[in-house]
Design an enzyme around this catalytic site. Structure first.
Site, PDB file in Angstrom:
ATOM      1  N   VAL A 116       0.843  -1.207   0.000  1.00  0.00           N
ATOM      2  CA  VAL A 116       0.000   0.000   0.000  1.00  0.00           C
ATOM      3  C   VAL A 116       0.877   1.257   0.000  1.00  0.00           C
ATOM      4  CG1 VAL A 116      -1.810   1.248   1.280  1.00  0.00           C
ATOM      5  CG2 VAL A 116      -1.806  -1.249   1.268  1.00  0.00           C
ATOM      6  N   HIS A 173      -0.280   4.325 -10.226  1.00  0.00           N
ATOM      7  CA  HIS A 173      -1.012   5.094  -9.219  1.00  0.00           C
ATOM      8  C   HIS A 173      -0.336   6.462  -9.127  1.00  0.00           C
ATOM      9  CE1 HIS A 173      -3.483   5.903  -5.814  1.00  0.00           C
ATOM     10  NE2 HIS A 173      -2.520   5.830  -4.919  1.00  0.00           N
TER      11      HIS A 173
HETATM   12  N1  APR Z   1       8.324  -0.429  10.420  1.00  0.00           N
HETATM   13  C1  APR Z   1       7.048  -0.393  10.864  1.00  0.00           C
HETATM   14  N2  APR Z   1       6.294   0.735  10.843  1.00  0.00           N
HETATM   15  C2  APR Z   1       6.855   1.849  10.344  1.00  0.00           C
HETATM   16  C3  APR Z   1       8.177   1.865   9.841  1.00  0.00           C
HETATM   17  C4  APR Z   1       8.919   0.653   9.902  1.00  0.00           C
HETATM   18  N3  APR Z   1      10.182   0.569   9.456  1.00  0.00           N
HETATM   19  N4  APR Z   1       8.436   3.111   9.416  1.00  0.00           N
HETATM   20  C5  APR Z   1       7.319   3.845   9.603  1.00  0.00           C
HETATM   21  N5  APR Z   1       6.361   3.094  10.177  1.00  0.00           N
HETATM   22  C6  APR Z   1       5.014   3.465  10.576  1.00  0.00           C
HETATM   23  C7  APR Z   1       4.931   4.839  11.232  1.00  0.00           C
HETATM   24  O1  APR Z   1       5.410   4.794  12.584  1.00  0.00           O
HETATM   25  C8  APR Z   1       3.442   5.151  11.112  1.00  0.00           C
HETATM   26  O2  APR Z   1       2.723   4.738  12.261  1.00  0.00           O
HETATM   27  O3  APR Z   1       4.158   3.599   9.447  1.00  0.00           O
HETATM   28  C9  APR Z   1       3.009   4.345   9.878  1.00  0.00           C
HETATM   29  C10 APR Z   1       2.531   5.204   8.727  1.00  0.00           C
HETATM   30  O4  APR Z   1       1.337   5.788   9.137  1.00  0.00           O
HETATM   31  P1  APR Z   1       0.880   7.244   8.695  1.00  0.00           P
HETATM   32  O5  APR Z   1       1.994   8.197   8.855  1.00  0.00           O
HETATM   33  O6  APR Z   1      -0.414   7.538   9.355  1.00  0.00           O
HETATM   34  O7  APR Z   1       0.664   7.093   7.098  1.00  0.00           O
HETATM   35  P2  APR Z   1      -0.627   6.491   6.381  1.00  0.00           P
HETATM   36  O8  APR Z   1      -1.595   7.562   6.086  1.00  0.00           O
HETATM   37  O9  APR Z   1      -1.096   5.286   7.090  1.00  0.00           O
HETATM   38  O10 APR Z   1       0.004   6.085   4.971  1.00  0.00           O
HETATM   39  C11 APR Z   1       0.949   5.043   4.881  1.00  0.00           C
HETATM   40  O11 APR Z   1       0.198   4.391   2.708  1.00  0.00           O
HETATM   41  O12 APR Z   1      -1.328   5.369   1.253  1.00  0.00           O
HETATM   42  C12 APR Z   1       0.023   5.224   1.566  1.00  0.00           C
HETATM   43  O13 APR Z   1       1.085   7.259   0.786  1.00  0.00           O
HETATM   44  C13 APR Z   1       0.701   6.511   1.925  1.00  0.00           C
HETATM   45  O14 APR Z   1       2.942   5.676   1.858  1.00  0.00           O
HETATM   46  C14 APR Z   1       1.882   6.038   2.722  1.00  0.00           C
HETATM   47  C15 APR Z   1       1.333   4.810   3.431  1.00  0.00           C
END
Ligand code: APR
Length: 305
Positions: A116, A173
């Site tokens: 995703v 996308h």
């Molecule tokens: N391992 C696990 N979790 C991680 C890591 C990692 N190495 N690096 C970052 N995260 C977590 C962050 O701590 C955060 O909780 O990924 C999460 C991302 O959440 P959000 O910032 O809320 O982003 P979100 O809106 O969920 O989008 C995530 O999906 O649709 C795509 O473009 C969007 O690339 C983005 C992804």
């Protein structure tokens, strides 16, 4: 069935809620931020007696808990901020996805991966290169999200319920996505018969920019209700072996004359992942646009090695 969701942010947590609400599978939610996944899992579990969830959810930072997953969904990474394109996320999100693939590898030999994190097509390709599970088990979520966005905008413009609209969006996308006007019907009639060219073009352009429009309005973060819904559709198709045609980013090996990248194409999805890629006959302009979209993805792949 067991689904691990890596990334307990907006998309990951909303997806977990959707899975529990539909009693689809047990969920393990993983995040790198200490206690974040655990907190969200507790919060969701506390809703279970009210909502009637039948499955369990656990939150953790420990990948060992993902052991034996049937599906691993990767939503971890940075979301876009205003004025960023999805491609601007590549370096950071590539590192994050690489780290996750390394950490999940030893625990779930037969898992299907659903990607995703953006930029979606690039990271789907990257996941294919980094894992040995074969292209049928690497699915990038996005084509059904872009299709839903196109449908929503057409439905508003024409004041027609969206279940009377048939359409598909293929390609990357991103800005080069390809809404298939030739395959769009409204209550069984071709779109070109119910809407003039100028309006169709406007809606196609708005569809391409819909994600960015939401990012600008949110000001921090990106869309998550519809991305999590689109991801849910893929998970449901796999778990219930629905053999449903869902436009998804797939690794291509000559389909539509395209190879060496992942791109949104119609894929039949069921138990086992991508059962087959459908090769529709497209009019020349749409096929050219699809190839142009592949070129944009490949140019970006070259740039980031
Ligand atoms: N391992 C696990 N979790 C991680 C890591 C990692 N190495 N690096 C970052 N995260 C977590 C962050 O701590 C955060 O909780 O990924 C999460 C991302 O959440 P959000 O910032 O809320 O982003 P979100 O809106 O969920 O989008 C995530 O999906 O649709 C795509 O473009 C969007 O690339 C983005 C992804």
């Amino acid at each position: 069935m067991k689904i691990s969701i890596i990334g307990a942010g907006n998309v990951g947590a909303m997806l977990a809620e959707r899975i529990l609400a539909k009693n689809l599978a047990d969920v393990v939610l993983v995040d790198i931020v200490a206690d974040l996944a655990k907190a969200k899992a507790y919060d969701l579990m506390d809703a279970a007696p009210i909502m009637g969830y039948k499955n369990r959810i656990r939150g953790t930072e420990d990948y060992k808990e993902t052991e034996g997953s049937d599906i691993i969904v990767i939503t971890a990474g940075l979301p876009r901020r205003p004025v960023m394109s999805r491609d601007d996320l590549i370096e950071k999100n590539k590192k994050i996805v690489g780290h996750i693939l390394e950490n999940t590898a030893g625990f779930s030999a037969n898992a299907i991966f659903v990607i995703v994190t953006n930029p979606l097509d690039l990271l789907t390709w990257f996941a294919h290169k980094r894992t040995k599970c074969g292209r049928k088990k690497i699915i990038g979520m996005a084509g059904n999200l872009d299709t839903a966005r196109f449908k929503t905008l057409l439905s508003e413009e024409l004041s027609v319920p969206y279940d009377l609209i048939e359409t598909f969006v293929l390609g990357s996308h991103g800005d080069t996505m390809v809404p298939l006007v030739s395959r769009t019907t409204v209550d069984g009639k071709p779109l070109t018969g119910v809407l003039d060219e100028k309006h169709i073009k406007e809606i196609v352009e708005r569809t391409k920019k819909r994600g960015g429009e939401i990012v600008s309005l949110l000001k921090s973060g990106s869309a998550y209700f519809s991305p999590s819904a689109a991801c849910y559709e893929i998970l449901e198709a796999i778990i219930n072996d629905m053999r449903k045609v869902i436009p998804s980013s797939c690794v291509l090996e000559g389909e539509y004359g395209i190879s060496d990248c992942a791109l949104g194409v119609p894929a039949q999805i069921g138990a086992g992942g991508i059962l087959r890629i459908l090769e529709w006959e497209l009019p020349k302009d749409e096929l050219d646009s699809l190839k142009n979209s592949a070129k944009a993805v490949k140019d970006m792949l070259k740039k980031c090695n």
